[in-house]
Design a protein around this motif. Structure first.
Motif, PDB file in Angstrom:
ATOM      1  N   ALA A  53       0.831  -1.212   0.000  1.00 52.25           N
ATOM      2  CA  ALA A  53       0.000   0.000   0.000  1.00 52.25           C
ATOM      3  C   ALA A  53       0.864   1.259   0.000  1.00 52.25           C
ATOM      4  N   ALA A  54       1.932   1.244   0.772  1.00 47.29           N
ATOM      5  CA  ALA A  54       2.808   2.420   0.842  1.00 47.29           C
ATOM      6  C   ALA A  54       3.476   2.704  -0.497  1.00 47.29           C
ATOM      7  N   GLY A  55       3.937   1.664  -1.169  1.00 48.04           N
ATOM      8  CA  GLY A  55       4.556   1.849  -2.483  1.00 48.04           C
ATOM      9  C   GLY A  55       3.576   2.384  -3.506  1.00 48.04           C
ATOM     10  N   LEU A  56       2.363   1.849  -3.480  1.00 48.45           N
ATOM     11  CA  LEU A  56       1.340   2.328  -4.407  1.00 48.45           C
ATOM     12  C   LEU A  56       1.009   3.789  -4.137  1.00 48.45           C
ATOM     13  N   MET A  57       0.846   4.145  -2.876  1.00 53.08           N
ATOM     14  CA  MET A  57       0.515   5.531  -2.534  1.00 53.08           C
ATOM     15  C   MET A  57       1.657   6.472  -2.924  1.00 53.08           C
ATOM     16  N   LEU A  58       2.884   6.064  -2.683  1.00 50.57           N
ATOM     17  CA  LEU A  58       4.031   6.895  -3.066  1.00 50.57           C
ATOM     18  C   LEU A  58       4.023   7.153  -4.567  1.00 50.57           C
ATOM     19  N   SER A  59       3.763   6.120  -5.330  1.00 50.92           N
ATOM     20  CA  SER A  59       3.752   6.277  -6.778  1.00 50.92           C
ATOM     21  C   SER A  59       2.574   7.146  -7.239  1.00 50.92           C
ATOM     22  N   LEU A  60       1.400   6.933  -6.669  1.00 48.61           N
ATOM     23  CA  LEU A  60       0.227   7.712  -7.071  1.00 48.61           C
ATOM     24  C   LEU A  60       0.363   9.189  -6.708  1.00 48.61           C
ATOM     25  N   GLY A 110      -3.133 -11.901   1.063  1.00 47.66           N
ATOM     26  CA  GLY A 110      -3.450 -11.318  -0.242  1.00 47.66           C
ATOM     27  C   GLY A 110      -4.819 -10.671  -0.232  1.00 47.66           C
ATOM     28  N   ARG A 111      -5.804 -11.352   0.367  1.00 47.84           N
ATOM     29  CA  ARG A 111      -7.140 -10.761   0.486  1.00 47.84           C
ATOM     30  C   ARG A 111      -7.079  -9.485   1.321  1.00 47.84           C
ATOM     31  N   ASN A 112      -6.322  -9.521   2.405  1.00 51.44           N
ATOM     32  CA  ASN A 112      -6.188  -8.352   3.270  1.00 51.44           C
ATOM     33  C   ASN A 112      -5.517  -7.193   2.543  1.00 51.44           C
ATOM     34  N   ALA A 113      -4.551  -7.500   1.682  1.00 45.64           N
ATOM     35  CA  ALA A 113      -3.891  -6.445   0.905  1.00 45.64           C
ATOM     36  C   ALA A 113      -4.899  -5.759  -0.010  1.00 45.64           C
ATOM     37  N   VAL A 114      -5.749  -6.547  -0.644  1.00 45.22           N
ATOM     38  CA  VAL A 114      -6.767  -5.982  -1.536  1.00 45.22           C
ATOM     39  C   VAL A 114      -7.732  -5.102  -0.741  1.00 45.22           C
ATOM     40  N   PHE A 115      -8.164  -5.573   0.420  1.00 45.84           N
ATOM     41  CA  PHE A 115      -9.087  -4.804   1.251  1.00 45.84           C
ATOM     42  C   PHE A 115      -8.451  -3.500   1.738  1.00 45.84           C
ATOM     43  N   LEU A 116      -7.249  -3.600   2.287  1.00 42.32           N
ATOM     44  CA  LEU A 116      -6.589  -2.411   2.848  1.00 42.32           C
ATOM     45  C   LEU A 116      -6.258  -1.379   1.760  1.00 42.32           C
ATOM     46  N   ILE A 117      -5.847  -1.843   0.595  1.00 42.11           N
ATOM     47  CA  ILE A 117      -5.586  -0.910  -0.503  1.00 42.11           C
ATOM     48  C   ILE A 117      -6.893  -0.278  -0.965  1.00 42.11           C
ATOM     49  N   GLY A 118      -7.966  -1.047  -0.982  1.00 40.33           N
ATOM     50  CA  GLY A 118      -9.273  -0.501  -1.359  1.00 40.33           C
ATOM     51  C   GLY A 118      -9.722   0.626  -0.448  1.00 40.33           C
ATOM     52  N   ILE A 119      -9.600   0.428   0.873  1.00 34.38           N
ATOM     53  CA  ILE A 119     -10.027   1.501   1.781  1.00 34.38           C
ATOM     54  C   ILE A 119      -9.068   2.684   1.726  1.00 34.38           C
ATOM     55  N   LEU A 125      -9.414  10.175  -1.654  1.00 37.88           N
ATOM     56  CA  LEU A 125     -10.242  11.281  -2.166  1.00 37.88           C
ATOM     57  C   LEU A 125     -10.209  12.477  -1.226  1.00 37.88           C
ATOM     58  N   TRP A 126     -10.231  12.208   0.073  1.00 39.55           N
ATOM     59  CA  TRP A 126     -10.301  13.284   1.063  1.00 39.55           C
ATOM     60  C   TRP A 126      -8.967  13.560   1.731  1.00 39.55           C
ATOM     61  N   LEU A 127      -8.141  12.547   1.881  1.00 37.39           N
ATOM     62  CA  LEU A 127      -6.913  12.713   2.653  1.00 37.39           C
ATOM     63  C   LEU A 127      -5.655  12.889   1.822  1.00 37.39           C
ATOM     64  N   GLY A 128      -5.715  12.579   0.552  1.00 35.60           N
ATOM     65  CA  GLY A 128      -4.514  12.661  -0.270  1.00 35.60           C
ATOM     66  C   GLY A 128      -3.459  11.674   0.209  1.00 35.60           C
ATOM     67  N   THR A 129      -2.225  12.120   0.300  1.00 30.90           N
ATOM     68  CA  THR A 129      -1.120  11.256   0.716  1.00 30.90           C
ATOM     69  C   THR A 129      -1.330  10.677   2.113  1.00 30.90           C
ATOM     70  N   ALA A 130      -2.001  11.397   2.973  1.00 34.10           N
ATOM     71  CA  ALA A 130      -2.238  10.923   4.339  1.00 34.10           C
ATOM     72  C   ALA A 130      -3.120   9.677   4.382  1.00 34.10           C
ATOM     73  N   ALA A 131      -3.721   9.296   3.263  1.00 36.40           N
ATOM     74  CA  ALA A 131      -4.564   8.102   3.220  1.00 36.40           C
ATOM     75  C   ALA A 131      -3.784   6.833   3.517  1.00 36.40           C
ATOM     76  N   ILE A 132      -2.460   6.874   3.415  1.00 37.25           N
ATOM     77  CA  ILE A 132      -1.667   5.685   3.763  1.00 37.25           C
ATOM     78  C   ILE A 132      -1.851   5.336   5.238  1.00 37.25           C
ATOM     79  N   SER A 133      -2.255   6.299   6.041  1.00 33.58           N
ATOM     80  CA  SER A 133      -2.472   6.014   7.465  1.00 33.58           C
ATOM     81  C   SER A 133      -3.738   5.201   7.701  1.00 33.58           C
ATOM     82  N   VAL A 134      -4.665   5.201   6.764  1.00 34.40           N
ATOM     83  CA  VAL A 134      -5.947   4.496   6.960  1.00 34.40           C
ATOM     84  C   VAL A 134      -5.752   2.986   7.144  1.00 34.40           C
ATOM     85  N   PRO A 135      -4.976   2.286   6.289  1.00 29.68           N
ATOM     86  CA  PRO A 135      -4.776   0.859   6.543  1.00 29.68           C
ATOM     87  C   PRO A 135      -4.067   0.582   7.876  1.00 29.68           C
ATOM     88  N   VAL A 136      -3.128   1.433   8.224  1.00 37.66           N
ATOM     89  CA  VAL A 136      -2.414   1.258   9.496  1.00 37.66           C
ATOM     90  C   VAL A 136      -3.376   1.448  10.663  1.00 37.66           C
TER      91      VAL A 136
END
Length: 191
Positions: A53-60, A110-119, A125-136
């Protein structure tokens, strides 16, 4: 995508994810818990999806805003494709590795990765880069208040549920679909 470092960040995070899947199987850590006063034990595998999730967020979020806002091609489609590809790779790696070692908990990662990346994508949409904190924060909420008893998670936790739990699978599909659709709800960016 080169400016976003997707060609280096995503493969690196996928490699880290794969290594963590291999080395953390069976390891547990003690985490605070309100449902178990002595503290709860959490499988380290629960935390492995954070690397992906962190790598994806960094890239996005490494986008050159001015270039993409003034561009012609739709960047949201490329962003959605990157998210789907990265998440699919993580789920596939967990699935293959889990079947090779015969471990449902690895496949559940793997299922958990899909769920956590989804949330995370929904929160973006609302948090921008700070959204990486949501899965944590989700993981900490699960371990803090997500269990009725030490081995009985509430249904909302999703990540603490066993692999073949239907509501966890449904929640995962809904979360990831909503996260993917969030690219098209946000203001259009073109490249």
């Amino acid at each position: 995508m080169a400016v976003r470092r997707a060609h280096t960040v995503i493969p690196g995070c996928i490699a880290v994810y794969w290594v963590l899947l291999a080395v953390t199987r069976g390891d547990v850590v003690l985490v605070p818990s309100l449902s178990d006063p002595g503290g709860a034990t959490a499988p380290l595998l629960q935390f492995v999806p954070i690397s992906l999730a962190a790598g994806l967020m960094l890239s996005l979020e490494s986008r050159p805003k001015h270039w993409e806002d003034a561009a012609v091609r739709r960047v949201d489609c490329f962003d959605a494709a990157l998210a789907v590809a990265t998440t699919s790779a993580g789920a596939a790696i967990a699935l293959v590795h889990g079947f090779l070692v015969g471990a449902d908990d690895v496949v559940a990662t793997g299922r958990n990765a899909v769920f956590l990346i989804g949330i995370m994508l929904c929160a973006r949409l609302w948090l921008g880069t700070a959204a990486i904190s949501v899965p944590v924060l989700w993981l900490f909420a699960v371990f803090l208040v997500g269990f009725r008893s030490p081995h009985d998670p509430y249904p909302w936790t999703v990540v603490a549920e066993p692999l073949r739990t239907p509501h966890a699978l449904i929640a995962t599909v809904v979360a990831f679909a909503a996260g993917t659709l969030s690219f098209f709800i946000a203001p259009r960016r073109r490249s």
